[in-house]
Design a protein around this motif. Structure first.
Motif, PDB file in Angstrom:
ATOM      1  N   GLN A  19      34.049 196.401  23.104  1.00  0.00           N
ATOM      2  CA  GLN A  19      34.530 195.758  21.872  1.00  0.00           C
ATOM      3  C   GLN A  19      33.758 194.477  21.596  1.00  0.00           C
ATOM      4  OE1 GLN A  19      38.717 195.262  22.558  1.00  0.00           O
ATOM      5  NE2 GLN A  19      39.243 197.305  21.797  1.00  0.00           N
ATOM      6  N   GLN A  20      33.492 193.693  22.644  1.00  0.00           N
ATOM      7  CA  GLN A  20      32.731 192.450  22.466  1.00  0.00           C
ATOM      8  C   GLN A  20      31.321 192.744  21.950  1.00  0.00           C
ATOM      9  OE1 GLN A  20      32.926 190.540  26.291  1.00  0.00           O
ATOM     10  NE2 GLN A  20      34.990 189.737  25.933  1.00  0.00           N
ATOM     11  N   ARG A  21      30.693 193.793  22.493  1.00  0.00           N
ATOM     12  CA  ARG A  21      29.346 194.173  22.028  1.00  0.00           C
ATOM     13  C   ARG A  21      29.376 194.562  20.560  1.00  0.00           C
ATOM     14  NH1 ARG A  21      28.137 197.583  27.259  1.00  0.00           N
ATOM     15  NH2 ARG A  21      27.207 195.975  28.545  1.00  0.00           N
ATOM     16  N   GLU A  22      30.381 195.348  20.180  1.00  0.00           N
ATOM     17  CA  GLU A  22      30.472 195.788  18.787  1.00  0.00           C
ATOM     18  C   GLU A  22      30.693 194.611  17.841  1.00  0.00           C
ATOM     19  OE1 GLU A  22      33.530 198.776  18.850  1.00  0.00           O
ATOM     20  OE2 GLU A  22      32.270 200.209  19.935  1.00  0.00           O
ATOM     21  N   LYS A  23      31.535 193.656  18.236  1.00  0.00           N
ATOM     22  CA  LYS A  23      31.763 192.470  17.401  1.00  0.00           C
ATOM     23  C   LYS A  23      30.475 191.653  17.258  1.00  0.00           C
ATOM     24  CE  LYS A  23      36.670 191.662  18.319  1.00  0.00           C
ATOM     25  NZ  LYS A  23      37.656 190.781  18.958  1.00  0.00           N
ATOM     26  N   ARG A  24      29.759 191.510  18.383  1.00  0.00           N
ATOM     27  CA  ARG A  24      28.514 190.735  18.361  1.00  0.00           C
ATOM     28  C   ARG A  24      27.488 191.404  17.452  1.00  0.00           C
ATOM     29  NH1 ARG A  24      28.137 190.084  23.405  1.00  0.00           N
ATOM     30  NH2 ARG A  24      26.916 191.929  23.882  1.00  0.00           N
ATOM     31  N   GLN A  25      27.376 192.746  17.528  1.00  0.00           N
ATOM     32  CA  GLN A  25      26.436 193.459  16.667  1.00  0.00           C
ATOM     33  C   GLN A  25      26.800 193.285  15.197  1.00  0.00           C
ATOM     34  OE1 GLN A  25      26.695 197.405  18.300  1.00  0.00           O
ATOM     35  NE2 GLN A  25      25.110 197.025  19.848  1.00  0.00           N
ATOM     36  N   LYS A  26      28.080 193.277  14.913  1.00  0.00           N
ATOM     37  CA  LYS A  26      28.532 193.094  13.533  1.00  0.00           C
ATOM     38  C   LYS A  26      28.165 191.691  13.042  1.00  0.00           C
ATOM     39  CE  LYS A  26      32.582 193.562  10.596  1.00  0.00           C
ATOM     40  NZ  LYS A  26      34.007 193.855  10.529  1.00  0.00           N
ATOM     41  N   ARG A  27      28.391 190.684  13.904  1.00  0.00           N
ATOM     42  CA  ARG A  27      28.021 189.312  13.529  1.00  0.00           C
ATOM     43  C   ARG A  27      26.524 189.175  13.319  1.00  0.00           C
ATOM     44  NH1 ARG A  27      31.794 187.814  17.672  1.00  0.00           N
ATOM     45  NH2 ARG A  27      30.031 187.405  19.059  1.00  0.00           N
ATOM     46  N   GLU A  28      25.722 189.842  14.178  1.00  0.00           N
ATOM     47  CA  GLU A  28      24.266 189.789  14.036  1.00  0.00           C
ATOM     48  C   GLU A  28      23.830 190.394  12.706  1.00  0.00           C
ATOM     49  OE1 GLU A  28      22.699 191.740  17.487  1.00  0.00           O
ATOM     50  OE2 GLU A  28      23.205 190.065  18.818  1.00  0.00           O
ATOM     51  N   LYS A  29      24.441 191.512  12.327  1.00  0.00           N
ATOM     52  CA  LYS A  29      24.100 192.147  11.045  1.00  0.00           C
ATOM     53  C   LYS A  29      24.447 191.222   9.881  1.00  0.00           C
ATOM     54  CE  LYS A  29      24.513 196.970  12.419  1.00  0.00           C
ATOM     55  NZ  LYS A  29      25.275 198.211  12.269  1.00  0.00           N
ATOM     56  N   THR A  30      25.608 190.560   9.980  1.00  0.00           N
ATOM     57  CA  THR A  30      26.016 189.634   8.931  1.00  0.00           C
ATOM     58  C   THR A  30      25.027 188.478   8.833  1.00  0.00           C
ATOM     59  OG1 THR A  30      28.328 190.197   9.301  1.00  0.00           O
ATOM     60  CG2 THR A  30      27.898 188.146   8.127  1.00  0.00           C
ATOM     61  N   GLY A  31      24.602 187.953   9.995  1.00  0.00           N
ATOM     62  CA  GLY A  31      23.644 186.844  10.014  1.00  0.00           C
ATOM     63  C   GLY A  31      22.311 187.236   9.414  1.00  0.00           C
ATOM     64  N   ILE A  32      21.842 188.434   9.720  1.00  0.00           N
ATOM     65  CA  ILE A  32      20.567 188.906   9.169  1.00  0.00           C
ATOM     66  C   ILE A  32      20.684 189.062   7.657  1.00  0.00           C
ATOM     67  CG2 ILE A  32      19.015 190.905   9.094  1.00  0.00           C
ATOM     68  CD1 ILE A  32      19.565 191.208  12.130  1.00  0.00           C
ATOM     69  N   ALA A  33      21.824 189.580   7.203  1.00  0.00           N
ATOM     70  CA  ALA A  33      22.030 189.758   5.754  1.00  0.00           C
ATOM     71  C   ALA A  33      22.054 188.403   5.051  1.00  0.00           C
ATOM     72  CB  ALA A  33      23.316 190.525   5.494  1.00  0.00           C
ATOM     73  N   GLU A  34      22.706 187.411   5.676  1.00  0.00           N
ATOM     74  CA  GLU A  34      22.756 186.060   5.070  1.00  0.00           C
ATOM     75  C   GLU A  34      21.355 185.457   5.008  1.00  0.00           C
ATOM     76  OE1 GLU A  34      25.485 183.704   7.336  1.00  0.00           O
ATOM     77  OE2 GLU A  34      27.255 184.686   6.494  1.00  0.00           O
ATOM     78  N   ARG A  35      20.568 185.682   6.038  1.00  0.00           N
ATOM     79  CA  ARG A  35      19.208 185.131   6.071  1.00  0.00           C
ATOM     80  C   ARG A  35      18.372 185.755   4.965  1.00  0.00           C
ATOM     81  NH1 ARG A  35      15.680 181.558   6.138  1.00  0.00           N
ATOM     82  NH2 ARG A  35      13.875 181.797   7.459  1.00  0.00           N
TER      83      ARG A  35
END
Length: 175
Positions: free
Chosen positions: A87-103
């Motif tokens: 679950q922690q890995r999945e949350k982290r991957q989701k946050r990374e995708k959000t960060g890339i989209a914001e960038r």
């Protein structure tokens, strides 16, 4: 009959024990019921149980039950931990995708994005170390519980017959 044989063995042992001690190796539970202690030899050492066969059997059954429960708890804990880590890995991957989209959307300055990325990488490293340590601890507990089950499970060993006469001394103890 069987009871007469047990009684004869008990008389013989009592006569001998009056002058010392006796070491009895037997599978005869009726005879073992009259012993004052039973010594159990296992791969991890020696355990002394006070009383005869029924006291030994009761203590051994309780130990097996406890070992089985420990194994079930360890397996459950290990599975729960694996699910938490996933679950922690999945949350982290989701946050990374959000960060890339914001960038890509350029909603934040490069400096702010780099700061967030550095902080995320440090957090990821810390989380990975913690997860690895917790997983290692859970694996150790699980392995220890499995070993207790293996040790407490009776072994069956087929041994070839030896043609020793009944009068042959196999073990002699002095004092």
């Amino acid at each position: 009959g069987l009871q007469e044989q047990v009684a004869a063995r008990r008389r013989l042992l009592r006569q001998h024990v009056d002058s010392g001690a006796a070491l009895v190796a037997s599978h005869d539970r009726a005879l073992l019921e009259h012993m004052d202690r039973i010594v159990e030899l296992t791969p991890v050492g020696v355990t002394i149980h006070g009383g005869g066969w029924s006291a030994f059997a009761e203590a051994r059954a309780a130990a097996r039950l406890e070992a089985t429960r420990d194994l079930e708890r360890a397996e459950s804990s290990s599975a729960r931990l694996a699910a938490e880590i996933q679950q922690q890995r999945e949350k982290r991957q989701k946050r990374e995708k959000t960060g890339i989209a914001e960038r890509r959307a350029a909603s934040h300055s490069k400096m702010a994005f780099d700061f967030k990325q550095d902080r995320a990488e440090a957090s990821l490293s810390r989380d990975n170390r913690l997860a690895e340590r917790r997983k290692a601890e859970a694996d150790e507990a699980l392995e220890a519980a499995r070993k207790r089950i293996e040790i407490l499970t009776p072994l069956h060993v087929d041994t070839p017959s030896v043609a020793l006469p009944g009068s042959r001394d196999v073990l002699i103890l002095d004092r």
